[in-house]
Motif scaffolding. Structure first.
Motif, mmCIF file in Angstrom:
data_model
loop_
_atom_site.group_PDB
_atom_site.id
_atom_site.type_symbol
_atom_site.label_atom_id
_atom_site.label_comp_id
_atom_site.label_asym_id
_atom_site.label_seq_id
_atom_site.Cartn_x
_atom_site.Cartn_y
_atom_site.Cartn_z
ATOM 1 N N ASP A 35 5.484 7.330 28.054
ATOM 2 C CA ASP A 35 4.825 7.136 29.334
ATOM 3 C C ASP A 35 3.373 7.621 29.256
ATOM 4 O OD1 ASP A 35 5.036 9.881 29.363
ATOM 5 O OD2 ASP A 35 6.699 9.915 30.783
ATOM 6 N N LYS A 36 2.725 7.765 30.414
ATOM 7 C CA LYS A 36 1.307 8.126 30.451
ATOM 8 C C LYS A 36 1.024 9.496 29.836
ATOM 9 C CE LYS A 36 0.193 5.356 34.528
ATOM 10 N NZ LYS A 36 -0.337 5.372 35.909
ATOM 11 N N ASP A 66 -0.582 9.251 26.393
ATOM 12 C CA ASP A 66 -1.851 8.553 26.225
ATOM 13 C C ASP A 66 -2.874 9.536 25.666
ATOM 14 O OD1 ASP A 66 -3.967 6.796 26.336
ATOM 15 O OD2 ASP A 66 -4.386 7.191 28.453
ATOM 16 N N SER A 87 1.624 3.377 24.991
ATOM 17 C CA SER A 87 1.797 4.081 26.257
ATOM 18 C C SER A 87 0.750 3.589 27.252
ATOM 19 C CB SER A 87 1.664 5.602 26.073
ATOM 20 O OG SER A 87 0.354 5.923 25.642
ATOM 21 N N PRO A 88 1.084 3.554 28.531
ATOM 22 C CA PRO A 88 0.099 3.152 29.538
ATOM 23 C C PRO A 88 -1.060 4.146 29.583
ATOM 24 C CG PRO A 88 2.320 3.162 30.444
ATOM 25 C CD PRO A 88 2.381 3.851 29.130
ATOM 26 N N HIS A 89 -2.229 3.657 29.971
ATOM 27 C CA HIS A 89 -3.394 4.526 30.066
ATOM 28 C C HIS A 89 -3.332 5.399 31.313
ATOM 29 C CE1 HIS A 89 -5.352 2.861 26.642
ATOM 30 N NE2 HIS A 89 -5.485 1.645 27.161
ATOM 31 N N ARG A 90 -3.908 6.596 31.200
ATOM 32 C CA ARG A 90 -4.066 7.445 32.368
ATOM 33 C C ARG A 90 -5.126 6.846 33.295
ATOM 34 N NH1 ARG A 90 -2.135 12.860 31.094
ATOM 35 N NH2 ARG A 90 -1.603 13.011 28.877
ATOM 36 N N LYS A 91 -5.109 7.285 34.552
ATOM 37 C CA LYS A 91 -6.051 6.753 35.533
ATOM 38 C C LYS A 91 -7.495 7.131 35.213
ATOM 39 C CE LYS A 91 -2.790 6.653 39.406
ATOM 40 N NZ LYS A 91 -2.509 7.135 40.785
ATOM 41 N N ARG A 99 -8.978 7.268 32.363
ATOM 42 C CA ARG A 99 -9.549 6.668 31.145
ATOM 43 C C ARG A 99 -10.536 5.563 31.526
ATOM 44 N NH1 ARG A 99 -8.453 5.885 25.532
ATOM 45 N NH2 ARG A 99 -6.716 7.367 25.574
ATOM 46 N N ARG A 112 -10.385 1.890 26.597
ATOM 47 C CA ARG A 112 -8.986 1.447 26.611
ATOM 48 C C ARG A 112 -8.585 0.924 25.235
ATOM 49 N NH1 ARG A 112 -6.585 0.864 31.575
ATOM 50 N NH2 ARG A 112 -7.952 1.311 33.361
ATOM 51 N N TYR A 133 7.035 -1.585 26.998
ATOM 52 C CA TYR A 133 7.206 -0.401 27.846
ATOM 53 C C TYR A 133 8.313 -0.607 28.882
ATOM 54 C CZ TYR A 133 5.969 3.419 31.021
ATOM 55 O OH TYR A 133 6.002 4.532 31.811
#
Length: 255
Positions: free
Chosen positions: A167-168, A171, A188-192, A194, A199, A209
């Motif tokens: 998960d985040k 990242d 993994s998804p990017h944090r807000k 970033r 990216r 995911y």
């Protein structure tokens, strides 16, 4: 019986404890001691309430210490994972990683303070089906990215994932670089926070995911062992041994 004959054939060679001398009391039945430990693991009862149909609680606890010092359960898990790989049951092209918080009521070492209270953190790496392959523990305040290499070190030889999905919390560019050197792609998804120009993930890889629920399901399976829901052991090595034993029982279902 809490363990089948087939499972015991797998466990017995590693759990056997040789007697140093013929003097003194006869040794306890290893299988009976192991089943008593399974009873504690599944029910979560205190040691003093262990039914008298099992060996004495002191004997069971002493055997747990010996098995923990010998990394017996870790060797059993490695043997199970190796057999699954030989039988083509292990799917390494897509593995998942996640961690769960465990409250600590017994005190001791390896405990960190968080907004949820004192506890430790258990991290799992599972294959595409949810078979536990690696596990590690740290203080609850420890970052999850810093535990990944330790969890990967739990695995043997070439049995490492091709892709690792988290998960985040995972990242991290330094983590991506370390895993890339090992030939592992981190997804993994990017944090807000970033920036767009930094990216590194795209939509094609992140489609995988959606199957991250496999590791969440394995964590739920691990929670069926009630002794692992709250850490009562002061010695972190004993709690780790119980956690690895829970992973062994889950992985053995896929044999």
């Amino acid at each position: 019986m809490l363990v089948s004959d087939e499972q015991w054939e797998l466990f017995e060679p590693i759990l056997a404890i040789e007697r140093k001398s013929n003097k003194g009391r006869p040794p306890a039945d290893t299988r009976a001691v192991f089943e008593a430990l399974l009873f504690v693991l599944f029910t979560g009862i205190q040691w003093r309430y262990l039914p008298r149909s099992f060996p004495p609680k002191s004997t069971v606890h002493d055997y747990l210490k010996i098995w923990s010092q010998r990394d017996a359960f870790r060797r059993i898990l490695a043997q199970i994972v190796r057999k699954l790989a030989q039988n083509g049951r292990l799917q390494l092209e897509e593995c998942h990683v996640d961690a769960t918080f465990v409250r600590a009521r017994g005190g001791g070492e390896g405990i960190g303070l968080t907004r949820h209270g004192k506890g430790c953190k258990t991290q799992l790496i599972v294959d595409k089906q949810g078979i536990p392959m690696g596990v590690s523990q740290a203080e609850a305040s420890h970052g999850e990215t810093g535990m990944v290499q330790q969890t990967l070190g739990f695995m043997e030889g070439d049995l490492q994932p091709q892709r690792l999905i988290g998960d985040k919390a995972y990242d991290s560019d330094p983590l991506d670089e370390v895993l890339a050197e090992l030939g592992i792609e981190m997804i993994s998804p990017h944090r807000k926070n970033r920036r767009p120009e930094n990216r590194t993930q795209d939509g094609r890889a992140l489609r995988r995911y959606k199957r991250r629920w496999h590791v969440e399901r394995t964590i739920a399976w691990l929670g069926n062992h009630r002794r692992l829901l709250i850490r009562w052991e002061k010695d972190p090595a004993l709690f780790m041994a119980l956690t690895v034993l829970g992973c062994c029982l889950i992985a053995a279902r896929f044999l």
